[in-house]
Design an enzyme around this catalytic site. Sequence first.
Site, PDB file in Angstrom:
ATOM      1  N   TYR A   1      64.772  30.663  39.493  1.00 27.03           N
ATOM      2  CA  TYR A   1      65.374  31.998  39.413  1.00 27.03           C
ATOM      3  C   TYR A   1      66.391  32.048  38.267  1.00 27.03           C
ATOM      4  O   TYR A   1      66.371  32.955  37.431  1.00 27.03           O
ATOM      5  CB  TYR A   1      66.044  32.327  40.751  1.00 27.03           C
ATOM      6  CG  TYR A   1      66.679  33.701  40.799  1.00 27.03           C
ATOM      7  CD1 TYR A   1      65.899  34.844  40.972  1.00 27.03           C
ATOM      8  CD2 TYR A   1      68.064  33.865  40.668  1.00 27.03           C
ATOM      9  CE1 TYR A   1      66.481  36.101  41.020  1.00 27.03           C
ATOM     10  CE2 TYR A   1      68.648  35.118  40.714  1.00 27.03           C
ATOM     11  CZ  TYR A   1      67.859  36.236  40.892  1.00 27.03           C
ATOM     12  OH  TYR A   1      68.437  37.489  40.925  1.00 27.03           O
TER      13      TYR A   1
ATOM     14  N   SER B   1      71.341  38.313  36.130  1.00 27.69           N
ATOM     15  CA  SER B   1      72.081  37.875  37.314  1.00 27.69           C
ATOM     16  C   SER B   1      73.214  36.976  36.833  1.00 27.69           C
ATOM     17  O   SER B   1      73.160  36.435  35.714  1.00 27.69           O
ATOM     18  CB  SER B   1      71.138  37.084  38.220  1.00 27.69           C
ATOM     19  OG  SER B   1      71.876  36.325  39.155  1.00 27.69           O
TER      20      SER B   1
HETATM   21  P1  NAD Z   1      65.443  44.532  46.208  1.00 29.58           P
HETATM   22  O1  NAD Z   1      64.479  43.571  46.781  1.00 29.58           O
HETATM   23  O2  NAD Z   1      66.293  45.344  47.145  1.00 29.58           O
HETATM   24  O3  NAD Z   1      64.708  45.521  45.245  1.00 29.58           O
HETATM   25  C1  NAD Z   1      63.752  45.076  44.321  1.00 29.58           C
HETATM   26  C2  NAD Z   1      62.701  46.138  44.151  1.00 29.58           C
HETATM   27  O4  NAD Z   1      61.799  45.689  43.154  1.00 29.58           O
HETATM   28  C3  NAD Z   1      61.874  46.370  45.406  1.00 29.58           C
HETATM   29  O5  NAD Z   1      61.720  47.731  45.660  1.00 29.58           O
HETATM   30  C4  NAD Z   1      60.547  45.705  45.072  1.00 29.58           C
HETATM   31  O6  NAD Z   1      59.447  46.333  45.725  1.00 29.58           O
HETATM   32  C5  NAD Z   1      60.478  45.865  43.590  1.00 29.58           C
HETATM   33  N1  NAD Z   1      59.632  44.854  42.978  1.00 29.58           N
HETATM   34  C6  NAD Z   1      59.649  43.527  43.185  1.00 29.58           C
HETATM   35  N2  NAD Z   1      58.711  42.938  42.441  1.00 29.58           N
HETATM   36  C7  NAD Z   1      58.081  43.901  41.737  1.00 29.58           C
HETATM   37  C8  NAD Z   1      57.018  43.910  40.814  1.00 29.58           C
HETATM   38  N3  NAD Z   1      56.392  42.799  40.474  1.00 29.58           N
HETATM   39  N4  NAD Z   1      56.655  45.080  40.272  1.00 29.58           N
HETATM   40  C9  NAD Z   1      57.272  46.228  40.624  1.00 29.58           C
HETATM   41  N5  NAD Z   1      58.265  46.279  41.521  1.00 29.58           N
HETATM   42  C10 NAD Z   1      58.684  45.126  42.069  1.00 29.58           C
HETATM   43  O7  NAD Z   1      66.352  43.680  45.224  1.00 29.58           O
HETATM   44  P2  NAD Z   1      67.688  44.004  44.421  1.00 29.58           P
HETATM   45  O8  NAD Z   1      68.743  43.140  44.939  1.00 29.58           O
HETATM   46  O9  NAD Z   1      67.927  45.445  44.323  1.00 29.58           O
HETATM   47  O10 NAD Z   1      67.279  43.401  43.013  1.00 29.58           O
HETATM   48  C11 NAD Z   1      67.118  44.142  41.850  1.00 29.58           C
HETATM   49  C12 NAD Z   1      67.341  43.256  40.652  1.00 29.58           C
HETATM   50  O11 NAD Z   1      68.675  42.779  40.690  1.00 29.58           O
HETATM   51  C13 NAD Z   1      66.447  42.032  40.614  1.00 29.58           C
HETATM   52  O12 NAD Z   1      66.052  41.794  39.285  1.00 29.58           O
HETATM   53  C14 NAD Z   1      67.364  40.934  41.085  1.00 29.58           C
HETATM   54  O13 NAD Z   1      66.964  39.676  40.610  1.00 29.58           O
HETATM   55  C15 NAD Z   1      68.660  41.370  40.520  1.00 29.58           C
HETATM   56  N6  NAD Z   1      69.836  40.812  41.182  1.00 29.58           N
HETATM   57  C16 NAD Z   1      70.098  41.025  42.495  1.00 29.58           C
HETATM   58  C17 NAD Z   1      71.208  40.450  43.085  1.00 29.58           C
HETATM   59  C18 NAD Z   1      71.575  40.660  44.511  1.00 29.58           C
HETATM   60  O14 NAD Z   1      72.491  39.996  44.991  1.00 29.58           O
HETATM   61  N7  NAD Z   1      70.945  41.556  45.226  1.00 29.58           N
HETATM   62  C19 NAD Z   1      72.040  39.642  42.328  1.00 29.58           C
HETATM   63  C20 NAD Z   1      71.759  39.440  40.984  1.00 29.58           C
HETATM   64  C21 NAD Z   1      70.637  40.029  40.437  1.00 29.58           C
END
Ligand code: NAD
Length: 579
Positions: free
Chosen positions: A462, A449
């Site tokens: 985080y 991130s």
């Molecule tokens: P999201 O919540 O839409 O998707 C995350 C997915 O991961 C979900 O389907 C959830 O069920 C699954 N998940 C969560 N914990 C889990 C576990 N312990 N085992 C297996 N599956 C698990 O979130 P997103 O925004 O798509 O995030 C994806 C990645 O991107 C994450 O690592 C997040 O930290 C990172 N990220 C997101 C953002 C943002 O703004 N959305 C920004 C920076 C980083």
Amino acid sequence: MRERWVRTGGVELCVAELGDPARPTVVLVHGYPDSKEVWSEVAARLAARFHVVLYDVRGHGRSSAPRPLRGGFTLEKLTDDFLAVIDAVSPDRPVHLVGHDWGSVQSWEFVTVKRTEGRIASFTSMSGPSLDHMGHWINKRLKHPTVRRIGQLLDQGAKSWYVYLLHTPRLPELAWRGPLGTRWPKILERVEKVPGGGYPTSSLPTDAAHGAWLYRDNVRARLRRPRTDAYAHARVQLITPLGDAFLSQQLYDELETWAPGSVRRTLPARHWIPRTRPDQLAAWITEFVTAAEDGTPEPTATGRYADRFGGQLVLVTGAGSGIGRATALAFAEAGARLVAVDRDAESAARTAESALTLGAPAAWAETVDVSDEQAMEKLAGKVAAEYGVVDILINNAGIGLAGSFFDTTPEDWKKVLDVNLWGVIHGCRLFGGRMAERGQGGHIVNIASAAAYQPSRTLPAYSTSKAAVLMLSECLRAELAGRSIGVTVVCPGIVNTGITSTARFAGVDAEEEKRLRKRAARLYGLRNYPPEKVAHAILRAVARNEAVVPVTPEARGARVLSRLAPWTLRAVARLRPPM
Ligand code: NAD
């Protein structure tokens, strides 16, 4: 392996066969300086499905050499040999031809001359262009020069340095029978990353000395007066290693003219792919030959990077939602085989289903909590046994956690580190470990991130988890570089996904948490950066083997500031977000 001898034009060719002769015949033609054993790994993998035939080209391996050598290696004579071999091994059915290096150069002749029409069902070319096509390619650039075209000529000219040397009399023979022949296995191992042991065979010095006549008998003549009718009469698949030190990509710019509708594949590897990438080659040959046999159209993944990711096995964690889902589907569009992993079974299944409709040749859904070491071990074992070694691993699953340091409980810390950091560690260790052990390259992408380098008073846990993922990825990239495995860390920025609806807010009651989630969701919605754009950045980063990839403009800006003016980010970190 069964062996037989085929007599033709005053030479005896050593021909080896594997697999059931009733199955479609695949003929593998080796290059320079090689013998048929260069194919041993690929042949073993193809033998379960096909009748595989390999032969030592005249003057190589155990085949005898023509006398005199001069004039004994013309493309016409090599075509005679090929016809004699297929008359012996597959008299009634057309064969599928596969050539590497000079094996591909001569195969282009086989597949474009009249007398083999109806005898070849398909041709897979690797690292060996048609001399006729190359002649026209050079002429076009000389007759209509532009800065770009002259650059291309100079680039290929420099890559062909050894071709000039091979035209000198006697010198190559002396070198190969002397010090070069002795050192070649080590050079292949060090420079080309060809695994040691068993290859090349002891015939190398003679193969290399005789094979110099392949160049002398053909190159100048054909480049000067290329045939104008060198059109392929069978379907063509072109596999190009991106790190080929001897051939530039642009050589194939006009391929569509000579072989319309050809399938293109690229892979990050050096020249000797039959030794370094046998799994991938066997998979692509199998797919292509099967399509030709069934009379179905060639694989037609339309997504960008289809040439690079088609047929590769991609595993995405957290594939049920947001960035993971978008990434899984982008790889599906590029024709990759997909393992969609999520702790939520239903959403993983939905992603796998959509992947199939978008063009993935295969897609499976798996349910696992990435923080559960034993469950991950079990999954890794199952994936390896049932679907194969993962080529591209995307450690994406992650959870959000906001709240000041003193509001964050040890349980909160544990949870976020277990998923965001340990989930990535388990993925790298279990799937990356098998990738490294296989020794045929691959790629790992870890999703961190912008919070990995942008401090904040409200995201201590985080941000710590993501900073750890960033550093883990950098260290792993250094460790795996020597094994042709790329490691990329992606730092998205604010992306409109469902992460806000599940994020935990420490130090507040349930009612307040609900309000804060809603508020965050509204803010993310206003920013409205789609996960599909992150997915695109991920595919591009794998294709280019990028190290650190900030995605949104604010993530890119913060990355620059973290280097040039970190005090600005420190000042921003102190701001209390509007609640
Ligand atoms: P999201 O919540 O839409 O998707 C995350 C997915 O991961 C979900 O389907 C959830 O069920 C699954 N998940 C969560 N914990 C889990 C576990 N312990 N085992 C297996 N599956 C698990 O979130 P997103 O925004 O798509 O995030 C994806 C990645 O991107 C994450 O690592 C997040 O930290 C990172 N990220 C997101 C953002 C943002 O703004 N959305 C920004 C920076 C980083």
